[in-house]
Design a protein around this motif. Structure first.
Motif, short mmCIF file in Angstrom:
data_model
loop_
_atom_site.label_atom_id
_atom_site.label_comp_id
_atom_site.label_asym_id
_atom_site.label_seq_id
_atom_site.Cartn_x
_atom_site.Cartn_y
_atom_site.Cartn_z
N VAL A 15 -17.93 -43.89 -49.81
CA VAL A 15 -17.27 -42.61 -50.11
C VAL A 15 -16.53 -42.14 -48.87
CG1 VAL A 15 -17.67 -40.18 -50.62
CG2 VAL A 15 -18.92 -41.93 -51.88
N TYR A 16 -15.24 -41.85 -49.03
CA TYR A 16 -14.42 -41.38 -47.91
C TYR A 16 -14.14 -39.88 -48.02
CZ TYR A 16 -10.48 -40.85 -44.73
OH TYR A 16 -9.65 -40.42 -43.73
N GLN A 17 -13.65 -39.44 -49.22
CA GLN A 17 -13.32 -38.04 -49.40
C GLN A 17 -14.57 -37.19 -49.33
OE1 GLN A 17 -10.21 -37.03 -49.60
NE2 GLN A 17 -10.72 -34.87 -49.72
N GLY A 18 -14.60 -36.28 -48.39
CA GLY A 18 -15.75 -35.41 -48.23
C GLY A 18 -16.77 -35.91 -47.22
N SER A 19 -16.57 -37.13 -46.72
CA SER A 19 -17.50 -37.67 -45.74
C SER A 19 -17.15 -37.16 -44.35
CB SER A 19 -17.44 -39.20 -45.75
OG SER A 19 -18.20 -39.74 -44.69
N ILE A 20 -18.17 -36.95 -43.55
CA ILE A 20 -17.97 -36.47 -42.18
C ILE A 20 -17.68 -37.62 -41.23
CG2 ILE A 20 -20.27 -36.60 -41.15
CD1 ILE A 20 -18.10 -33.45 -41.28
N ALA A 21 -17.89 -38.85 -41.70
CA ALA A 21 -17.76 -40.03 -40.82
C ALA A 21 -16.38 -40.18 -40.19
CB ALA A 21 -18.13 -41.29 -41.60
N PRO A 22 -15.26 -40.00 -40.93
CA PRO A 22 -13.95 -40.17 -40.27
C PRO A 22 -13.73 -39.25 -39.08
CG PRO A 22 -13.71 -40.16 -42.66
CD PRO A 22 -15.12 -39.76 -42.37
N ARG A 23 -14.31 -38.06 -39.12
CA ARG A 23 -14.07 -37.10 -38.03
C ARG A 23 -14.94 -37.37 -36.81
NH1 ARG A 23 -13.33 -34.23 -42.64
NH2 ARG A 23 -15.46 -33.47 -42.83
N SER A 274 -9.27 -21.20 -55.55
CA SER A 274 -9.79 -21.27 -56.91
C SER A 274 -10.35 -19.92 -57.36
CB SER A 274 -10.89 -22.33 -56.98
OG SER A 274 -11.47 -22.38 -58.27
N MET A 275 -11.10 -19.24 -56.48
CA MET A 275 -11.66 -17.93 -56.84
C MET A 275 -10.55 -16.90 -57.02
SD MET A 275 -15.22 -17.66 -54.70
CE MET A 275 -14.74 -18.55 -53.20
N THR A 276 -9.53 -16.97 -56.15
CA THR A 276 -8.41 -16.03 -56.28
C THR A 276 -7.65 -16.26 -57.57
OG1 THR A 276 -8.19 -15.96 -53.87
CG2 THR A 276 -6.32 -15.21 -55.16
N ARG A 277 -7.43 -17.52 -57.94
CA ARG A 277 -6.74 -17.82 -59.18
C ARG A 277 -7.55 -17.38 -60.39
NH1 ARG A 277 -2.89 -21.48 -60.64
NH2 ARG A 277 -1.94 -20.81 -58.67
N PRO A 297 -6.32 -26.67 -59.67
CA PRO A 297 -6.79 -28.04 -59.95
C PRO A 297 -7.66 -28.59 -58.83
CG PRO A 297 -4.53 -28.09 -59.18
CD PRO A 297 -4.89 -26.63 -59.29
N CYS A 298 -8.50 -29.53 -59.20
CA CYS A 298 -9.35 -30.24 -58.24
C CYS A 298 -8.70 -31.59 -57.95
CB CYS A 298 -10.76 -30.41 -58.81
SG CYS A 298 -11.93 -31.22 -57.67
N LYS A 299 -8.21 -31.78 -56.72
CA LYS A 299 -7.49 -32.99 -56.34
C LYS A 299 -8.36 -33.85 -55.43
CE LYS A 299 -3.02 -30.61 -56.55
NZ LYS A 299 -1.80 -30.23 -55.80
N ASP A 300 -8.59 -35.07 -55.86
CA ASP A 300 -9.41 -36.00 -55.08
C ASP A 300 -10.77 -35.39 -54.74
OD1 ASP A 300 -7.39 -37.92 -55.06
OD2 ASP A 300 -6.46 -37.06 -53.28
#
Length: 304
Positions: A15-23, A274-277, A297-300
């Motif tokens: 899993v890449y999206q949302g992972s802390i590893a790249p940073r 999202s909350m504002t919309r 929308p939820c993207k990736d």
């Protein structure tokens, strides 16, 4: 904010999206390279490295874990307080919508004006906590004279609440609302003002820098000293072991930095768009609009 189901066992490692590893990858690579250097030096100069047990680093590791755990808890409290404040904003905003509809009706010009100011308030607060300029978006909801007043204000969300308060005072003077009913409106405005103050408190009061600096220093010292003590006992496995430790410690540290800024536009920041919309859609429906904007929308797997 990352929104996704828990991945399977094998997918967890990719899993890449949302992972802390790249940073934290630069720190992990640095520690692994340092460990590899220790392995090479140990092969040529074995007497330089004493044979140490893991207990030699246990005390420092426990202390570091306690520091990181406390810091992560403090940062999560800040993140959760931010979410609670925006939940309160939605509750109080919906209460104002309900009161306005009940006492004015959907076709009332005063109802239309208040609802548009409420939309402007929510978008203005979102942009302010994100250090963005809210004025371009407010032009869709406010008159020119209102825009000029808000733009010249030191606290723009409070200026918008002030406009709503002045509108209520005018309605009392003209007999459109009785004082008891206006008190219900005012209570909602006071709660929204508390939300603004809470968001300012989170934005203007970070965790003490000295505490953050202490955690960073201990993380680096521990990960840099670890291969020196392990290389004699673990040999070629030292880079792998130290890289895993670096991922755990630096990852927790990086995650806590994101949670410390709950309104930031990061993977773990709150989904303010999202909350504002969502609130905008409800307001437009209260105005009698038939064609509402689509939800954010939820993207990736990322909801902003």
């Amino acid at each position: 904010m990352i929104v996704r189901e828990k991945p399977g066992f094998l997918a967890l490692f990719f899993v890449y999206q949302g992972s802390i590893a790249p940073r934290v990858m630069p720190q992990i690579i640095l520690v692994a390279l340092l460990s590899a250097l220790m392995v090479v030096l140990h092969a040529h100069f074995p007497d330089l490295f004493p044979v140490l047990t893991t207990s030699s680093f246990a005390f420092l590791g426990v202390a570091l874990s306690l520091y990181l755990g406390f810091r992560n808890n403090a940062c999560y409290e800040r993140w959760w307080e931010g979410r609670r404040l925006w939940g309160q904003l939605l509750v109080e905003g919906r209460s104002l919508l309900r009161l306005s509809l009940s006492y004015r009706g959907v076709d009332s010009e005063r109802h239309q004006r208040m609802v548009r100011r409420l939309i402007a308030f929510t978008q203005c607060l979102r942009d302010q906590v994100r250090d963005q300029d809210p004025m371009p978006g407010l032009a869709n909801w406010l008159r020119f004279d209102e825009l000029s007043r808000v733009e010249s204000s030191v606290n723009r969300p409070e200026a918008l609440l002030g406009l709503i308060g002045e509108q209520l005072a005018t309605e009392v003077d003209s007999g459109g609302l009785d004082p008891v009913t206006v008190r219900n409106f005012e209570q909602r405005l006071v709660s929204l003002s508390e939300v603004v103050a809470g968001c300012e408190r989170l934005g203007n009061t970070p965790l003490p820098f000295a505490y953050t600096l202490l955690v960073h220093r201990i993380c680096y010292l521990y990960c840099f000293l670890l291969p020196v003590g392990l290389v004699a006992g673990t040999g070629l496995a030292t880079p792998l072991l130290t890289a895993i430790v670096a991922y755990a410690f630096f990852g927790l540290d990086e995650l806590s930095q994101e949670l410390e800024r709950p309104f930031g536009q990061t993977d773990n920041g709150l989904a303010l768009d999202s909350m504002t919309r969502t609130f905008e859609r409800e307001c437009l429906q209260a105005l009698g609009e038939q064609h509402l904007p689509e939800p954010e929308p939820c993207k990736d797997y990322r909801l902003t």
